[in-house]
Design an enzyme around this catalytic site. Structure first.
Site, PDB file in Angstrom:
ATOM      1  N   GLU A 146      39.787  -5.165  -2.896  1.00 23.05           N
ATOM      2  CA  GLU A 146      41.067  -5.821  -3.138  1.00 23.05           C
ATOM      3  C   GLU A 146      40.993  -7.151  -2.383  1.00 23.05           C
ATOM      4  O   GLU A 146      41.391  -7.256  -1.221  1.00 23.05           O
ATOM      5  CB  GLU A 146      42.243  -4.983  -2.643  1.00 23.05           C
ATOM      6  CG  GLU A 146      43.572  -5.584  -3.113  1.00 23.05           C
ATOM      7  CD  GLU A 146      44.783  -4.962  -2.426  1.00 23.05           C
ATOM      8  OE1 GLU A 146      45.664  -4.454  -3.142  1.00 23.05           O
ATOM      9  OE2 GLU A 146      44.842  -4.992  -1.181  1.00 23.05           O
ATOM     10  N   GLU A 169      49.669   2.738   2.412  1.00 23.12           N
ATOM     11  CA  GLU A 169      48.935   1.622   3.005  1.00 23.12           C
ATOM     12  C   GLU A 169      49.753   0.892   4.070  1.00 23.12           C
ATOM     13  O   GLU A 169      50.733   0.222   3.740  1.00 23.12           O
ATOM     14  CB  GLU A 169      48.542   0.638   1.907  1.00 23.12           C
ATOM     15  CG  GLU A 169      47.765  -0.567   2.393  1.00 23.12           C
ATOM     16  CD  GLU A 169      47.392  -1.510   1.268  1.00 23.12           C
ATOM     17  OE1 GLU A 169      46.492  -2.350   1.483  1.00 23.12           O
ATOM     18  OE2 GLU A 169      47.984  -1.418   0.176  1.00 23.12           O
TER      19      GLU A 169
END
Length: 270
Positions: A247, A153
């Site tokens: 998220e 990420e």
């Protein structure tokens, strides 16, 4: 595309972008009640989750496991893949491998975000990128052994000074010849770093393996200023069929954030 929502089991991460907290069973129950397809779990370590219990909860509620996070490696254990200390780097790789082993039992990937670290404090940027590339190369091989993938990420500039855009992540993964490491495209981080979200996604193409479905303010989709229609259209264009995972900050509260996410997902994806 499928929907997912985050469950954090890490007390040290309290206040972070997770919808459900502390209680895996309750998180699964709430996720299923709101209509999510899967959960994304962030444990303190691999040994904190009993695979048999998790399997039972997923089966009971008709959920899949979208991914397992490694964030506790940094937040709780202070392990970084780019630490100046080789012993710490080795421990960090071992920690990620343990999470990968857990996730693979459910045919799910692990996520590397904050554990990638940053340069500075005795480590130059070239050194940090070399350490990170070396770690991802080893973890790519471990993913191949497990028959799974690993998610890397890119984070915004306030969380790392190494890799901030999808294009930079593609460059890094191509440089090490990664075959099993995919990119996690987090729309919150992208809102800060990318000039155009759809163009960035198109450029990364098949390298994208997971998406964090968050608005510009890290709240649920529709509670900020991100235009999600071209984002979703581009994901369809590149053939992405994975998860849009929330998220996000649980604001104004977890249930409202979950309901808002599901409503936005159904409006955009159907």
């Amino acid at each position: 595309m499928l929907s997912a929502v985050t469950i954090s089991l890490v007390p040290e991460a309290r206040g972070g972008p997770f919808v459900y907290w502390d209680d895996l069973a309750e998180g699964c129950r709430e996720a299923a009640a709101r209509g999510f397809d899967a959960v994304e779990v962030f444990p303190p370590g691999a040994d904190a989750v009993d695979p048999l219990v998790l399997r039972s909860l997923l089966d009971e509620h008709g959920l899949a496991l979208a991914a397992v996070g490694t964030g506790a490696g940094w937040v709780k254990h202070k392990l970084s893949l780019t630490s100046p200390d080789a012993t710490v780097r080795d421990k960090a790789i071992a920690f990620v491998k343990s999470i990968m082993d857990l996730a693979a039992r459910f045919e799910a990937p692990a996520i590397i975000g904050s554990m990638q670290g940053r340069w500075g404090d005795g480590v130059t940027k070239p050194e940090a990128l070399r350490y990170l590339g070396h770690a991802l190369f080893k973890l790519d091989a471990h993913a191949a052994d497990l028959g799974t993938t690993l998610l890397y990420e890119p984070l915004n500039r306030y969380e790392t000074n190494l890799v901030n855009t999808l294009a930079d992540a593609v460059t890094l993964l191509n440089a090490i010849g990664a075959e099993r490491v995919k990119i996690l495209a987090d729309l919150y981080h992208m809102n800060i770093e990318e000039t155009n979200l759809a163009d960035a996604i198109r450029g990364a193409g098949s390298r994208i393996g997971h998406v964090h479905f968050a608005d510009s303010n890290r709240r649920a989709a529709g509670l900020g200023h991100t235009d999600f229609a071209p984002v979703v259209a581009t994901l369809v264009e590149i053939g992405y069929a994975g998860y849009l995972s929330a998220e996000i900050l649980p604001l104004p509260d977890a249930d409202t954030a979950a309901r808002q996410t599901v409503a936005a997902f159904r409006r955009l994806v159907g």
